[in-house]
Design a protein around this motif. Sequence first.
Motif, PDB file in Angstrom:
ATOM      1  N   GLY A 137     -11.949-130.117  20.932  1.00  0.00           N
ATOM      2  CA  GLY A 137     -11.591-129.016  20.049  1.00  0.00           C
ATOM      3  C   GLY A 137     -10.953-127.879  20.811  1.00  0.00           C
ATOM      4  N   ALA A 138     -11.497-126.685  20.609  1.00  0.00           N
ATOM      5  CA  ALA A 138     -10.981-125.492  21.280  1.00  0.00           C
ATOM      6  C   ALA A 138     -11.891-125.061  22.421  1.00  0.00           C
ATOM      7  CB  ALA A 138     -10.816-124.363  20.275  1.00  0.00           C
ATOM      8  N   SER A 139     -12.512-126.010  23.102  1.00  0.00           N
ATOM      9  CA  SER A 139     -13.428-125.675  24.193  1.00  0.00           C
ATOM     10  C   SER A 139     -12.918-126.203  25.524  1.00  0.00           C
ATOM     11  CB  SER A 139     -14.828-126.236  23.923  1.00  0.00           C
ATOM     12  OG  SER A 139     -14.826-127.649  23.959  1.00  0.00           O
ATOM     13  N   TYR A 140     -13.153-125.403  26.558  1.00  0.00           N
ATOM     14  CA  TYR A 140     -12.750-125.743  27.916  1.00  0.00           C
ATOM     15  C   TYR A 140     -13.925-125.528  28.854  1.00  0.00           C
ATOM     16  CZ  TYR A 140      -7.943-126.365  26.508  1.00  0.00           C
ATOM     17  OH  TYR A 140      -6.821-126.863  25.910  1.00  0.00           O
ATOM     18  N   LEU A 192     -19.835-124.133  32.968  1.00  0.00           N
ATOM     19  CA  LEU A 192     -19.479-123.136  31.964  1.00  0.00           C
ATOM     20  C   LEU A 192     -18.590-123.788  30.909  1.00  0.00           C
ATOM     21  CD1 LEU A 192     -19.457-120.181  30.952  1.00  0.00           C
ATOM     22  CD2 LEU A 192     -17.401-119.836  32.359  1.00  0.00           C
ATOM     23  N   LEU A 193     -19.048-123.778  29.660  1.00  0.00           N
ATOM     24  CA  LEU A 193     -18.283-124.306  28.532  1.00  0.00           C
ATOM     25  C   LEU A 193     -17.908-123.127  27.644  1.00  0.00           C
ATOM     26  CD1 LEU A 193     -17.292-126.824  26.916  1.00  0.00           C
ATOM     27  CD2 LEU A 193     -19.486-126.751  25.712  1.00  0.00           C
ATOM     28  N   VAL A 194     -16.607-122.951  27.399  1.00  0.00           N
ATOM     29  CA  VAL A 194     -16.129-121.784  26.672  1.00  0.00           C
ATOM     30  C   VAL A 194     -15.344-122.219  25.437  1.00  0.00           C
ATOM     31  CG1 VAL A 194     -14.730-119.682  26.791  1.00  0.00           C
ATOM     32  CG2 VAL A 194     -15.965-120.470  28.820  1.00  0.00           C
ATOM     33  N   GLY A 212      -1.555-119.760  18.474  1.00  0.00           N
ATOM     34  CA  GLY A 212      -2.898-120.076  18.003  1.00  0.00           C
ATOM     35  C   GLY A 212      -3.588-121.173  18.769  1.00  0.00           C
ATOM     36  N   ASP A 213      -2.840-121.961  19.519  1.00  0.00           N
ATOM     37  CA  ASP A 213      -3.387-123.128  20.193  1.00  0.00           C
ATOM     38  C   ASP A 213      -3.469-122.905  21.703  1.00  0.00           C
ATOM     39  OD1 ASP A 213      -0.671-123.088  20.734  1.00  0.00           O
ATOM     40  OD2 ASP A 213      -0.221-124.875  19.549  1.00  0.00           O
ATOM     41  N   ILE A 214      -4.109-123.844  22.397  1.00  0.00           N
ATOM     42  CA  ILE A 214      -4.313-123.727  23.835  1.00  0.00           C
ATOM     43  C   ILE A 214      -3.966-125.055  24.491  1.00  0.00           C
ATOM     44  CG2 ILE A 214      -5.967-123.257  25.680  1.00  0.00           C
ATOM     45  CD1 ILE A 214      -7.636-121.751  23.579  1.00  0.00           C
ATOM     46  N   ALA A 215      -3.108-125.007  25.499  1.00  0.00           N
ATOM     47  CA  ALA A 215      -2.761-126.215  26.260  1.00  0.00           C
ATOM     48  C   ALA A 215      -3.571-126.314  27.536  1.00  0.00           C
ATOM     49  CB  ALA A 215      -1.276-126.216  26.584  1.00  0.00           C
ATOM     50  N   SER A 216      -3.830-125.178  28.178  1.00  0.00           N
ATOM     51  CA  SER A 216      -4.561-125.170  29.439  1.00  0.00           C
ATOM     52  C   SER A 216      -5.234-123.819  29.623  1.00  0.00           C
ATOM     53  CB  SER A 216      -3.628-125.478  30.616  1.00  0.00           C
ATOM     54  OG  SER A 216      -2.499-124.629  30.594  1.00  0.00           O
ATOM     55  N   MET A 217      -6.266-123.812  30.472  1.00  0.00           N
ATOM     56  CA  MET A 217      -7.069-122.598  30.616  1.00  0.00           C
ATOM     57  C   MET A 217      -7.656-122.539  32.021  1.00  0.00           C
ATOM     58  SD  MET A 217     -10.079-121.379  28.032  1.00  0.00           S
ATOM     59  CE  MET A 217     -11.236-120.078  28.458  1.00  0.00           C
ATOM     60  N   ILE A 243      -9.701-120.813  38.723  1.00  0.00           N
ATOM     61  CA  ILE A 243     -10.245-122.180  38.677  1.00  0.00           C
ATOM     62  C   ILE A 243      -9.755-122.850  37.397  1.00  0.00           C
ATOM     63  CG2 ILE A 243     -12.350-123.565  38.538  1.00  0.00           C
ATOM     64  CD1 ILE A 243     -13.794-121.200  39.951  1.00  0.00           C
ATOM     65  N   SER A 244      -9.109-123.998  37.530  1.00  0.00           N
ATOM     66  CA  SER A 244      -8.621-124.725  36.362  1.00  0.00           C
ATOM     67  C   SER A 244      -9.795-125.271  35.555  1.00  0.00           C
ATOM     68  CB  SER A 244      -7.707-125.865  36.796  1.00  0.00           C
ATOM     69  OG  SER A 244      -7.259-126.611  35.674  1.00  0.00           O
ATOM     70  N   MET A 245      -9.744-125.106  34.234  1.00  0.00           N
ATOM     71  CA  MET A 245     -10.773-125.617  33.337  1.00  0.00           C
ATOM     72  C   MET A 245     -10.225-126.855  32.622  1.00  0.00           C
ATOM     73  SD  MET A 245     -12.138-121.989  31.730  1.00  0.00           S
ATOM     74  CE  MET A 245     -13.736-122.637  31.190  1.00  0.00           C
ATOM     75  N   SER A 246     -11.069-127.853  32.417  1.00  0.00           N
ATOM     76  CA  SER A 246     -10.636-129.062  31.725  1.00  0.00           C
ATOM     77  C   SER A 246     -10.968-128.970  30.243  1.00  0.00           C
ATOM     78  CB  SER A 246     -11.306-130.298  32.336  1.00  0.00           C
ATOM     79  OG  SER A 246     -12.727-130.198  32.262  1.00  0.00           O
ATOM     80  N   HIS A 247     -10.164-129.660  29.447  1.00  0.00           N
ATOM     81  CA  HIS A 247     -10.363-129.682  27.995  1.00  0.00           C
ATOM     82  C   HIS A 247     -11.590-130.526  27.677  1.00  0.00           C
ATOM     83  CE1 HIS A 247      -8.939-130.981  23.768  1.00  0.00           C
ATOM     84  NE2 HIS A 247      -9.432-129.773  23.688  1.00  0.00           N
ATOM     85  N   ASN A 248     -12.550-129.944  26.960  1.00  0.00           N
ATOM     86  CA  ASN A 248     -13.748-130.669  26.577  1.00  0.00           C
ATOM     87  C   ASN A 248     -13.527-131.353  25.238  1.00  0.00           C
ATOM     88  OD1 ASN A 248     -16.526-130.927  25.178  1.00  0.00           O
ATOM     89  ND2 ASN A 248     -17.106-130.539  27.299  1.00  0.00           N
TER      90      ASN A 248
END
Length: 273
Positions: free
Chosen positions: A223-226, A190-192, A201-206, A216-221
């Motif tokens: 840009g703004a996608s995890y 799943l890529l979000v 406005g920003d994201i450090a972790s998701m 479930i921890s998502m990894s940074h892909n």
Amino acid sequence: MAPSIRSWRLWSLALMLATVVGEYGSAMGGGSYGYAPSSRGFQPSPWSLAHATFYGDETASETMGGACGYGNLFLNGYGTATAALSSTLFNDGYACGTCYQIKCVQSPWCFSGSPFTTVTATNLCPPNWSQDSNNGGWCNPPRTHFDMSKPAFMKIAQWKAGIVPVMYRRVPCIKPGGLRFQFQGNGYWLLVYVMNVGGGGDIASMWVKGSKTDWISMSHNWGASYQAFSSLGGQSLSFKLTSYTTRETIIAYNVAPANWNVGLTYQATVNFH
């Protein structure tokens, strides 16, 4: 103008994704979300000096897509008030979604009264090592530079200037309409893409949570996608994210229904600012 910068960013148009708002995630439906107010009251930063150019024309059509992965900026709420950041500011994509006030200074091309405009970071202005940093290579490190959409640039200076000195500061993002989660991937990946984030406005972790799983921890892909390498089909999905700047945590519950599909955008109905 800065025609060379436009050519460097043609590659980003290939990254543009079609955006379709899913029925479950419409403005009238979708999930709700709460937040842990760890750092409410994010204040503007002090003013700092940089420079600004622009790319594209008055339609801002060349700003679509971009290194943050926001796709069609008009459909996804960003409009023409956008800018590409030099890599010094872009921070490997962790600056995607950040908001800045920018005003032209110390140039005869500045509009009188020093008006400022507010833009959202949606793209990367890559280095151009074939040009000197002070003569064409405006986005070369360690320069702090904004390559703005032409409509945004024309709010602070005459476009014929091409490049102007500016003052800028980080400001909270005010994004009405709720968080948007655009799904890509497949049954096991799943890529979000996360859009329309208020506050920092920003994201450090998701993280993602299925109706049958724990968080479930998502990894940074990029840009703004995890991304999450998990089989989440047939489960309703919730998301948790933490701001890179404010460290505020937002939990978006039941964003997507159990029959979610890739290629759709799901929306939480309430946003913070």
